[in-house]
Scaffold this motif. Structure first.
Motif, PDB file in Angstrom:
ATOM      1  N   GLU A 183      32.044  43.312  41.042  1.00 63.65           N
ATOM      2  CA  GLU A 183      33.646  42.896  41.660  1.00 63.65           C
ATOM      3  C   GLU A 183      34.144  44.196  40.997  1.00 63.65           C
ATOM      4  O   GLU A 183      35.403  44.899  42.257  1.00 63.65           O
ATOM      5  CB  GLU A 183      34.195  42.297  40.227  1.00 63.65           C
ATOM      6  CG  GLU A 183      33.270  41.051  40.387  1.00 63.65           C
ATOM      7  CD  GLU A 183      32.481  40.718  39.069  1.00 63.65           C
ATOM      8  OE1 GLU A 183      32.606  39.868  38.435  1.00 63.65           O
ATOM      9  OE2 GLU A 183      32.205  41.986  38.899  1.00 63.65           O
ATOM     10  N   TRP A 240      46.167  43.895  42.552  1.00 59.73           N
ATOM     11  CA  TRP A 240      45.779  42.396  42.146  1.00 59.73           C
ATOM     12  C   TRP A 240      45.860  42.824  40.100  1.00 59.73           C
ATOM     13  O   TRP A 240      46.339  41.231  39.508  1.00 59.73           O
ATOM     14  CB  TRP A 240      44.006  41.901  41.976  1.00 59.73           C
ATOM     15  CG  TRP A 240      44.089  40.975  41.951  1.00 59.73           C
ATOM     16  CD1 TRP A 240      45.221  39.860  41.237  1.00 59.73           C
ATOM     17  CD2 TRP A 240      42.314  40.153  41.404  1.00 59.73           C
ATOM     18  NE1 TRP A 240      44.224  38.214  41.127  1.00 59.73           N
ATOM     19  CE2 TRP A 240      42.953  38.661  41.367  1.00 59.73           C
ATOM     20  CE3 TRP A 240      41.370  40.729  41.350  1.00 59.73           C
ATOM     21  CZ2 TRP A 240      41.744  38.072  41.207  1.00 59.73           C
ATOM     22  CZ3 TRP A 240      39.970  39.705  41.641  1.00 59.73           C
ATOM     23  CH2 TRP A 240      40.205  38.442  40.715  1.00 59.73           C
ATOM     24  N   TRP A 264      37.395  38.331  50.329  1.00 55.86           N
ATOM     25  CA  TRP A 264      36.792  39.834  49.945  1.00 55.86           C
ATOM     26  C   TRP A 264      35.451  39.003  49.321  1.00 55.86           C
ATOM     27  O   TRP A 264      34.563  39.648  50.259  1.00 55.86           O
ATOM     28  CB  TRP A 264      37.221  40.396  49.497  1.00 55.86           C
ATOM     29  CG  TRP A 264      36.170  41.804  49.149  1.00 55.86           C
ATOM     30  CD1 TRP A 264      36.316  42.931  50.363  1.00 55.86           C
ATOM     31  CD2 TRP A 264      35.482  42.009  47.901  1.00 55.86           C
ATOM     32  NE1 TRP A 264      35.605  43.758  49.458  1.00 55.86           N
ATOM     33  CE2 TRP A 264      35.124  42.893  48.508  1.00 55.86           C
ATOM     34  CE3 TRP A 264      35.494  41.664  47.048  1.00 55.86           C
ATOM     35  CZ2 TRP A 264      34.071  43.522  46.877  1.00 55.86           C
ATOM     36  CZ3 TRP A 264      34.921  42.045  45.169  1.00 55.86           C
ATOM     37  CH2 TRP A 264      33.975  43.620  46.297  1.00 55.86           C
ATOM     38  N   ALA A 265      35.284  38.780  48.168  1.00 54.34           N
ATOM     39  CA  ALA A 265      34.678  37.645  47.535  1.00 54.34           C
ATOM     40  C   ALA A 265      33.578  37.088  48.664  1.00 54.34           C
ATOM     41  O   ALA A 265      32.174  37.129  48.111  1.00 54.34           O
ATOM     42  CB  ALA A 265      34.516  37.550  45.974  1.00 54.34           C
ATOM     43  N   ARG A 286      37.047  38.208  35.982  1.00 59.26           N
ATOM     44  CA  ARG A 286      36.350  38.901  37.669  1.00 59.26           C
ATOM     45  C   ARG A 286      36.334  40.170  36.785  1.00 59.26           C
ATOM     46  O   ARG A 286      36.014  41.497  37.778  1.00 59.26           O
ATOM     47  CB  ARG A 286      37.416  39.083  38.384  1.00 59.26           C
ATOM     48  CG  ARG A 286      37.014  37.364  39.487  1.00 59.26           C
ATOM     49  CD  ARG A 286      35.567  37.457  40.652  1.00 59.26           C
ATOM     50  NE  ARG A 286      34.282  37.767  39.444  1.00 59.26           N
ATOM     51  CZ  ARG A 286      34.218  35.789  38.348  1.00 59.26           C
ATOM     52  NH1 ARG A 286      34.804  35.315  38.713  1.00 59.26           N
ATOM     53  NH2 ARG A 286      33.120  36.021  38.137  1.00 59.26           N
ATOM     54  N   ASP A 321      33.238  47.350  43.326  1.00 59.15           N
ATOM     55  CA  ASP A 321      34.143  47.440  44.792  1.00 59.15           C
ATOM     56  C   ASP A 321      34.873  47.344  45.273  1.00 59.15           C
ATOM     57  O   ASP A 321      35.496  47.838  46.528  1.00 59.15           O
ATOM     58  CB  ASP A 321      32.474  47.242  45.546  1.00 59.15           C
ATOM     59  CG  ASP A 321      31.082  47.730  45.042  1.00 59.15           C
ATOM     60  OD1 ASP A 321      31.207  48.758  44.186  1.00 59.15           O
ATOM     61  OD2 ASP A 321      30.217  46.800  45.161  1.00 59.15           O
ATOM     62  N   TYR A 322      35.345  46.245  44.934  1.00 58.22           N
ATOM     63  CA  TYR A 322      36.974  45.861  45.732  1.00 58.22           C
ATOM     64  C   TYR A 322      37.504  47.007  45.391  1.00 58.22           C
ATOM     65  O   TYR A 322      38.233  47.392  44.514  1.00 58.22           O
ATOM     66  CB  TYR A 322      37.305  44.728  44.767  1.00 58.22           C
ATOM     67  CG  TYR A 322      38.269  44.223  45.593  1.00 58.22           C
ATOM     68  CD1 TYR A 322      38.590  43.754  46.933  1.00 58.22           C
ATOM     69  CD2 TYR A 322      39.297  43.618  44.774  1.00 58.22           C
ATOM     70  CE1 TYR A 322      39.847  42.840  47.193  1.00 58.22           C
ATOM     71  CE2 TYR A 322      41.023  42.754  45.232  1.00 58.22           C
ATOM     72  CZ  TYR A 322      40.921  42.285  46.598  1.00 58.22           C
ATOM     73  OH  TYR A 322      41.900  42.036  47.529  1.00 58.22           O
ATOM     74  N   SER A 323      38.133  47.365  46.706  1.00 58.26           N
ATOM     75  CA  SER A 323      39.793  48.447  46.950  1.00 58.26           C
ATOM     76  C   SER A 323      41.063  48.212  46.408  1.00 58.26           C
ATOM     77  O   SER A 323      41.602  48.757  46.625  1.00 58.26           O
ATOM     78  CB  SER A 323      39.113  49.428  47.906  1.00 58.26           C
ATOM     79  OG  SER A 323      40.197  47.815  49.442  1.00 58.26           O
ATOM     80  N   GLN A 324      41.516  46.919  46.360  1.00 57.06           N
ATOM     81  CA  GLN A 324      42.327  46.597  45.661  1.00 57.06           C
ATOM     82  C   GLN A 324      42.890  45.606  44.657  1.00 57.06           C
ATOM     83  O   GLN A 324      43.757  45.091  44.072  1.00 57.06           O
ATOM     84  CB  GLN A 324      42.823  45.233  46.907  1.00 57.06           C
ATOM     85  CG  GLN A 324      43.107  45.525  48.506  1.00 57.06           C
ATOM     86  CD  GLN A 324      43.795  46.485  48.757  1.00 57.06           C
ATOM     87  OE1 GLN A 324      44.965  46.659  48.218  1.00 57.06           O
ATOM     88  NE2 GLN A 324      43.245  48.065  49.275  1.00 57.06           N
ATOM     89  N   TRP A 325      42.196  46.211  43.068  1.00 55.82           N
ATOM     90  CA  TRP A 325      42.200  45.994  41.921  1.00 55.82           C
ATOM     91  C   TRP A 325      43.252  46.629  41.041  1.00 55.82           C
ATOM     92  O   TRP A 325      44.300  45.442  40.863  1.00 55.82           O
ATOM     93  CB  TRP A 325      41.783  46.857  41.096  1.00 55.82           C
ATOM     94  CG  TRP A 325      40.038  45.598  40.735  1.00 55.82           C
ATOM     95  CD1 TRP A 325      38.669  46.152  41.807  1.00 55.82           C
ATOM     96  CD2 TRP A 325      39.975  44.650  40.206  1.00 55.82           C
ATOM     97  NE1 TRP A 325      37.910  45.208  40.635  1.00 55.82           N
ATOM     98  CE2 TRP A 325      38.943  43.929  40.400  1.00 55.82           C
ATOM     99  CE3 TRP A 325      40.919  43.809  39.832  1.00 55.82           C
ATOM    100  CZ2 TRP A 325      37.636  42.955  39.547  1.00 55.82           C
ATOM    101  CZ3 TRP A 325      40.723  42.751  39.138  1.00 55.82           C
ATOM    102  CH2 TRP A 325      38.959  41.666  39.245  1.00 55.82           C
ATOM    103  N   PHE A 348      41.259  38.477  47.226  1.00 55.05           N
ATOM    104  CA  PHE A 348      40.319  38.997  46.233  1.00 55.05           C
ATOM    105  C   PHE A 348      38.607  37.953  46.275  1.00 55.05           C
ATOM    106  O   PHE A 348      37.642  38.283  46.974  1.00 55.05           O
ATOM    107  CB  PHE A 348      39.700  38.938  44.968  1.00 55.05           C
ATOM    108  CG  PHE A 348      38.837  38.975  44.425  1.00 55.05           C
ATOM    109  CD1 PHE A 348      38.217  40.114  44.443  1.00 55.05           C
ATOM    110  CD2 PHE A 348      37.526  38.332  43.697  1.00 55.05           C
ATOM    111  CE1 PHE A 348      37.149  40.540  43.374  1.00 55.05           C
ATOM    112  CE2 PHE A 348      36.907  38.375  43.123  1.00 55.05           C
ATOM    113  CZ  PHE A 348      36.580  39.809  42.925  1.00 55.05           C
TER     114      PHE A 348
END
Length: 223
Positions: free
Chosen positions: A27, A36, A14-15, A66, A29-33, A11
Motif C-alpha cells: 500500500e 485519501w 489502483w490496487a 490499508r 506505493d500508492y502516490s495519492q495517500w 485506491f
C-alpha cells in the motif's frame, strides 16, 4: 459522489490494476495517500457516524486497514473524534478487516478511564486473529486493567502458529502489570528453543535487572 467515495474508489482501482498477488507493505506505493487521508478525515470530522451508511462506514474501515503501515488515519481519528473511534471499533468487530481491528485496538488503549473503550478491548481480546488479540491485551495492560493478566496468561498457553510472538507480548503485559507470574514465565522463556522468544526474554531479564539495580548473572558470567 463524496470525496470519501471518490478517493476510496481510486485506491481500489489502483490496487486492482497490479499483476499477481501483492506482498509486504504494498500500500505504501500508492502516490495519492495525502488526498485519501484528507477525504477520510474531512468525512469523519464533518459528519456524525449515526448518519453514515454501511458503505460509507466500510470505506473508512477499508482506508484504515490499508493505512496499516503509517497508522495515521486511526491515530488522527482518535485525537479528533474519540467517539467515532469507538463507533468504528464496534463496526470492525462485525465486519472489519483484521488490519483495521488491530489498529483500533492500539488506539483504544489511549482512552483511559473510558468504560466503553475497555469493553471493546475485551471483545477484541477474543478476536479470531492472533495479532488483534495481542494488541488488545497489550492495550488493556497499558491501561492497568488487572484482567489483562489472565488474558496474557491464557495467550501464553494457547496453541497458535504465532505463539512465539504471543508469548513475547504476554511477557511484556505481565511485566507492565507487575504480575507475580512474570518471573516463572520469564524463566521458561529463557529456556525456550525458539530464538526470538529467548532473545526477547534475555532483553527483558537485563532490563528488569537494570531497573532494580541488580547485576544480571548472565552478563556477569560472560565478563
Amino acid at each position: 459522489m463524496t470525496d470519501l467515495t471518490i478517493e476510496t474508489t481510486r485506491f481500489r482501482e489502483w490496487a486492482g490494476g497490479g499483476l499477481g498477488p501483492r506482498e509486504g507493505q504494498w500500500e505504501c506505493d500508492y502516490s495519492q495517500w495525502p488526498a485519501w487521508h484528507r477525504a477520510v478525515l474531512d468525512w469523519v470530522v464533518g459528519r456524525h457516524p449515526r448518519g453514515w451508511s454501511e458503505a460509507e462506514t466500510g470505506h473508512v474501515l477499508y482506508a484504515i486497514a490499508r493505512d496499516n503501515d503509517a497508522q495515521y488515519l486511526v491515530r488522527e481519528i482518535r485525537k479528533r473524534r474519540p467517539g467515532t473511534l469507538r463507533f468504528l471499533a464496534r463496526a470492525a468487530l462485525a465486519h472489519g478487516e483484521s488490519d483495521a481491528r488491530w489498529q483500533l485496538a492500539v488506539e483504544l488503549g489511549h482512552l483511559s478511564g473510558d468504560d466503553e473503550a475497555q469493553a471493546l478491548l475485551f471483545a477484541l481480546s477474543t478476536d479470531r486473529n492472533e495479532y488483534v488479540r495481542r494488541r488488545a491485551i497489550r492495550s488493556l495492560a497499558g491501561l492497568g486493567v488487572r484482567a489483562a493478566e489472565e488474558l496474557a496468561w491464557a495467550a501464553w498457553h494457547r496453541d497458535d502458529e504465532d505463539q512465539e510472538w504471543a508469548r513475547m507480548s504476554a511477557l511484556e503485559c505481565l511485566r507492565e502489570l507487575e504480575s507475580p507470574r512474570f518471573d516463572a514465565l520469564l524463566a521458561e522463556a529463557l529456556q525456550d528453543t525458539r530464538p526470538f522468544l529467548r532473545q526477547h526474554a534475555e532483553r527483558l531479564r537485563a532490563a528488569v535487572a537494570q531497573k532494580s539495580g541488580r547485576s544480571d548473572p548472565a552478563f556477569e558470567s560472560e565478563a
